[in-house]
Scaffold this motif. Structure first.
Motif, PDB file in Angstrom:
ATOM      1  N   ASN A  75      11.818  -8.505   2.034  1.00  0.00           N
ATOM      2  CA  ASN A  75      11.518  -7.169   2.516  1.00  0.00           C
ATOM      3  C   ASN A  75      11.888  -6.111   1.488  1.00  0.00           C
ATOM      4  OD1 ASN A  75      10.577  -8.040   5.035  1.00  0.00           O
ATOM      5  ND2 ASN A  75      12.670  -8.206   5.824  1.00  0.00           N
ATOM      6  N   ASN A  76      12.991  -6.329   0.769  1.00  0.00           N
ATOM      7  CA  ASN A  76      13.467  -5.378  -0.223  1.00  0.00           C
ATOM      8  C   ASN A  76      13.842  -6.109  -1.517  1.00  0.00           C
ATOM      9  OD1 ASN A  76      13.395  -2.974   1.460  1.00  0.00           O
ATOM     10  ND2 ASN A  76      15.106  -3.917   2.566  1.00  0.00           N
ATOM     11  N   PRO A  77      12.850  -6.457  -2.355  1.00  0.00           N
ATOM     12  CA  PRO A  77      13.167  -7.141  -3.608  1.00  0.00           C
ATOM     13  C   PRO A  77      14.019  -6.259  -4.511  1.00  0.00           C
ATOM     14  CG  PRO A  77      10.866  -6.427  -3.584  1.00  0.00           C
ATOM     15  CD  PRO A  77      11.405  -6.190  -2.213  1.00  0.00           C
ATOM     16  N   THR A  78      15.129  -6.813  -5.002  1.00  0.00           N
ATOM     17  CA  THR A  78      16.052  -6.031  -5.823  1.00  0.00           C
ATOM     18  C   THR A  78      15.622  -6.088  -7.278  1.00  0.00           C
ATOM     19  OG1 THR A  78      17.481  -7.963  -6.071  1.00  0.00           O
ATOM     20  CG2 THR A  78      17.985  -6.432  -4.266  1.00  0.00           C
ATOM     21  N   GLU A  79      15.789  -4.976  -7.956  1.00  0.00           N
ATOM     22  CA  GLU A  79      15.457  -4.885  -9.372  1.00  0.00           C
ATOM     23  C   GLU A  79      16.723  -5.115 -10.205  1.00  0.00           C
ATOM     24  OE1 GLU A  79      12.597  -4.532 -10.795  1.00  0.00           O
ATOM     25  OE2 GLU A  79      11.407  -4.308  -8.963  1.00  0.00           O
ATOM     26  N   VAL A 407       6.580 -12.994  -0.587  1.00  0.00           N
ATOM     27  CA  VAL A 407       5.661 -13.197   0.516  1.00  0.00           C
ATOM     28  C   VAL A 407       6.093 -12.319   1.682  1.00  0.00           C
ATOM     29  CG1 VAL A 407       4.653 -14.863   2.101  1.00  0.00           C
ATOM     30  CG2 VAL A 407       5.234 -15.562  -0.222  1.00  0.00           C
ATOM     31  N   PHE A 408       5.210 -11.466   2.132  1.00  0.00           N
ATOM     32  CA  PHE A 408       5.477 -10.576   3.258  1.00  0.00           C
ATOM     33  C   PHE A 408       4.583 -10.997   4.429  1.00  0.00           C
ATOM     34  CE2 PHE A 408       6.235  -8.347  -0.678  1.00  0.00           C
ATOM     35  CZ  PHE A 408       7.456  -7.746  -0.476  1.00  0.00           C
ATOM     36  N   LYS A 409       5.155 -11.084   5.611  1.00  0.00           N
ATOM     37  CA  LYS A 409       4.404 -11.528   6.781  1.00  0.00           C
ATOM     38  C   LYS A 409       4.645 -10.587   7.956  1.00  0.00           C
ATOM     39  CE  LYS A 409       6.164 -15.638   7.148  1.00  0.00           C
ATOM     40  NZ  LYS A 409       6.357 -17.043   7.568  1.00  0.00           N
ATOM     41  N   ASN A 410       3.709 -10.645   8.884  1.00  0.00           N
ATOM     42  CA  ASN A 410       3.831  -9.953  10.164  1.00  0.00           C
ATOM     43  C   ASN A 410       4.100  -8.458   9.971  1.00  0.00           C
ATOM     44  OD1 ASN A 410       3.462 -12.496  11.250  1.00  0.00           O
ATOM     45  ND2 ASN A 410       5.653 -12.905  11.347  1.00  0.00           N
ATOM     46  N   ASP A 415       4.382  -2.759   7.520  1.00  0.00           N
ATOM     47  CA  ASP A 415       5.245  -1.614   7.210  1.00  0.00           C
ATOM     48  C   ASP A 415       5.184  -1.262   5.729  1.00  0.00           C
ATOM     49  OD1 ASP A 415       5.961  -1.567   9.833  1.00  0.00           O
ATOM     50  OD2 ASP A 415       7.871  -2.650   9.550  1.00  0.00           O
ATOM     51  N   ARG A 416       5.060  -2.269   4.884  1.00  0.00           N
ATOM     52  CA  ARG A 416       5.111  -2.027   3.435  1.00  0.00           C
ATOM     53  C   ARG A 416       3.754  -1.680   2.842  1.00  0.00           C
ATOM     54  NH1 ARG A 416       9.023  -3.201  -0.308  1.00  0.00           N
ATOM     55  NH2 ARG A 416       8.327  -3.454  -2.479  1.00  0.00           N
ATOM     56  N   PHE A 417       2.681  -2.322   3.342  1.00  0.00           N
ATOM     57  CA  PHE A 417       1.376  -2.152   2.724  1.00  0.00           C
ATOM     58  C   PHE A 417       0.326  -1.547   3.657  1.00  0.00           C
ATOM     59  CE2 PHE A 417       3.534  -5.640   0.572  1.00  0.00           C
ATOM     60  CZ  PHE A 417       3.415  -5.265  -0.746  1.00  0.00           C
ATOM     61  N   GLY A 418       0.726  -1.218   4.881  1.00  0.00           N
ATOM     62  CA  GLY A 418      -0.221  -0.618   5.800  1.00  0.00           C
ATOM     63  C   GLY A 418      -1.120  -1.652   6.464  1.00  0.00           C
ATOM     64  N   GLU A 422      -2.127  -6.686   7.224  1.00  0.00           N
ATOM     65  CA  GLU A 422      -1.965  -7.304   8.545  1.00  0.00           C
ATOM     66  C   GLU A 422      -2.121  -8.820   8.511  1.00  0.00           C
ATOM     67  OE1 GLU A 422      -4.891  -5.633  11.065  1.00  0.00           O
ATOM     68  OE2 GLU A 422      -6.605  -6.211   9.817  1.00  0.00           O
ATOM     69  N   ASN A 423      -2.793  -9.347   7.507  1.00  0.00           N
ATOM     70  CA  ASN A 423      -2.950 -10.800   7.390  1.00  0.00           C
ATOM     71  C   ASN A 423      -1.902 -11.426   6.469  1.00  0.00           C
ATOM     72  OD1 ASN A 423      -5.286 -10.818   9.023  1.00  0.00           O
ATOM     73  ND2 ASN A 423      -6.525 -10.188   7.266  1.00  0.00           N
ATOM     74  N   GLY A 424      -0.888 -10.629   6.111  1.00  0.00           N
ATOM     75  CA  GLY A 424       0.139 -11.112   5.198  1.00  0.00           C
ATOM     76  C   GLY A 424      -0.148 -10.679   3.762  1.00  0.00           C
TER      77      GLY A 424
END
Length: 432
Positions: A75-79, A407-410, A415-418, A422-424
């Motif tokens: 959810n929050n990749p650290t740099e 990988v972002f899901k659900n 929330d992150r990409f609008g 919605e499909n991940g």
């Protein structure tokens, strides 16, 4: 990072030319050839990083198992701290410092010339000053303090500086100063500047004694070493601290002409350096042959133990479902809603003639009479911040080139990409 690699490769060339000069040419008396050898070394050092040998290697496109990445949700990749940027900043500060030092010396030089009395003698500008400074030349300017020398001494000193000006030795000094600014961290650059300066003095000393008594000239050098005064490192001065070496070279026997071939030793060293450090390998996927069409598997779909359709291609599969009967009681409809249809896929590989059964249970209504929804919607794919088209094949990415995969899901993807997430979302960052 690329600039630091450029500096490292350039420093390697400077070191190679310096080592070759020290091993094979330092004691030789062909000073003019040595001068050009050292100048070529600086030029090659600046050009060398751009001499790239490209080698293309064809490899099979690797298959990336993205299913194994489903458990990784960031959810929050650290740099992390980019240490290369830190090193580059420190290196840049050093370059600015030595550049400032160079500009200060240049300003002091012109300030000294401006304070003196200038008169033109032929192509030269003779500058008489009152400061305690050693006589020097800078391009066509020849600066000296007449009160520090006798008339005979001054005549020889001015002749010495005129030879520096005629042969434009100031260009050599400026070039090596700029080399030290760009490679201030490289000790070979500073040693290189020193040998360039000394060789220029050898060159002029040799020209002077061909028209003047050698012993008198050596005595003058010794005299100037006794009451030496300050000088600027940018200039070609009559006196420097290497008087002993200059006198030794003046009395040295002339080198044999074939000794100049020693300069060629640097060529195989440069060739090896190019092969070791300037060879770039590019991996490309092998082109797909048309013959692979014959290897497309045959897919047979069996619904509830009844063959529905058989396809020899991997195009869209159309399900020919039976029309429902008109006489269906309410009880059977309620049962039908609770029952799931079972679809068995038999994938037959034409090349190896093997049959792989795959079973899938799907609720009623997911397969319509007009079409099939067997293929799920594709997730949004982002590579290095750029949204890829729906036809993008992730298997074309070489695993060794991947730095991070997120990988972002659900809801976290939405929330992150609008709505487009919605499909991940699969976000890939490659190595640069």
């Amino acid at each position: 990072m690329e600039y630091l690699i450029f500096v490292a490769k350039s420093s390697l060339v400077v070191a190679l030319f310096f080592v070759c000069f020290q091993l094979f040419l330092r004691r030789e008396t062909f000073f003019k050839a040595n001068r050009w050898f050292l100048i070529v070394g600086v030029v090659v050092a600046l050009v060398f990083p751009f001499l790239i040998i490209t080698k293309v290697v064809f490899v099979n496109a690797p298959e990336v198992d993205f299913s194994s990445l489903e458990q990784i949700v960031a959810n929050n990749p650290t740099e992390n701290i980019n240490w290369w940027s830190v090193v580059f900043a420190i290196y840049g500060i050093g370059c600015v410092f030595f550049l400032g030092q160079f500009l200060v010396q240049l300003a002091s030089l012109f300030s000294l010339i401006k304070k003196g009395t200038t008169k033109r003698v032929g192509r030269f500008k003779m500058v008489e000053v009152t400061e305690d400074t050693s006589a020097f030349s800078f391009f066509n300017y020849i600066v000296y303090n007449p009160s520090l020398h006798t008339a005979d001494e001054l005549k020889t000193i001015i002749k010495h500086e005129e030879l520096h000006a005629i042969q434009k030795h100031s260009l050599d000094m400026l070039l090596t100063h700029l080399l030290c600014i760009l490679q201030w961290i490289n000790p070979f650059a500073w040693w290189y500047k020193k040998v360039v300066s000394v060789n220029l003095e050898y060159l002029v000393d040799d020209a002077i004694v061909s028209h003047q008594n050698k012993k008198e000239y050596q005595y003058l050098l010794l005299q100037q070493s006794v009451h030496s005064v300050a000088s600027l490192s940018l200039t070609n001065t009559f006196f420097n601290s290497l008087v002993k070496k200059r006198i030794v070279m003046l009395n040295k026997s002339k080198s044999r002409k074939e000794s100049i071939l020693k300069m060629g030793f640097v060529i195989p060293m440069l060739f090896c350096a190019v092969l070791l450090f300037n060879t770039k390998t590019i991996a490309q996927s092998k082109p797909v042959s048309n013959n692979l069409i014959n290897g497309i598997p045959k897919i047979t779909i069996v619904k509830n133990s009844e063959a529905v359709i058989t396809k020899d291609t991997i195009k869209t599969i159309v399900n020919e479902a039976k029309k429902p009967t008109k006489t269906v009681d309410t009880q059977s409809k309620e049962k039908q809603e609770k029952v799931s249809d079972t679809y068995n896929f038999q994938i037959e590989n034409n090349a190896s003639a093997t049959i792989t059964p795959v079973s899938m249970t799907t609720p009623i209504g997911t397969v319509s009479a007009k079409g099939s929804n067997f293929s799920s919607k594709k997730p949004l794919i982002i590579v290095n911040g750029e949204v890829m088209p729906s036809s993008f094949d992730m298997n074309l990415i070489i695993p060794e080139n991947i730095e991070n995969i997120y990988v972002f899901k659900n809801q976290s993807a939405i929330d992150r990409f609008g709505k487009k997430g919605e499909n991940g979302v699969i976000e890939i960052k490659t190595k640069k």
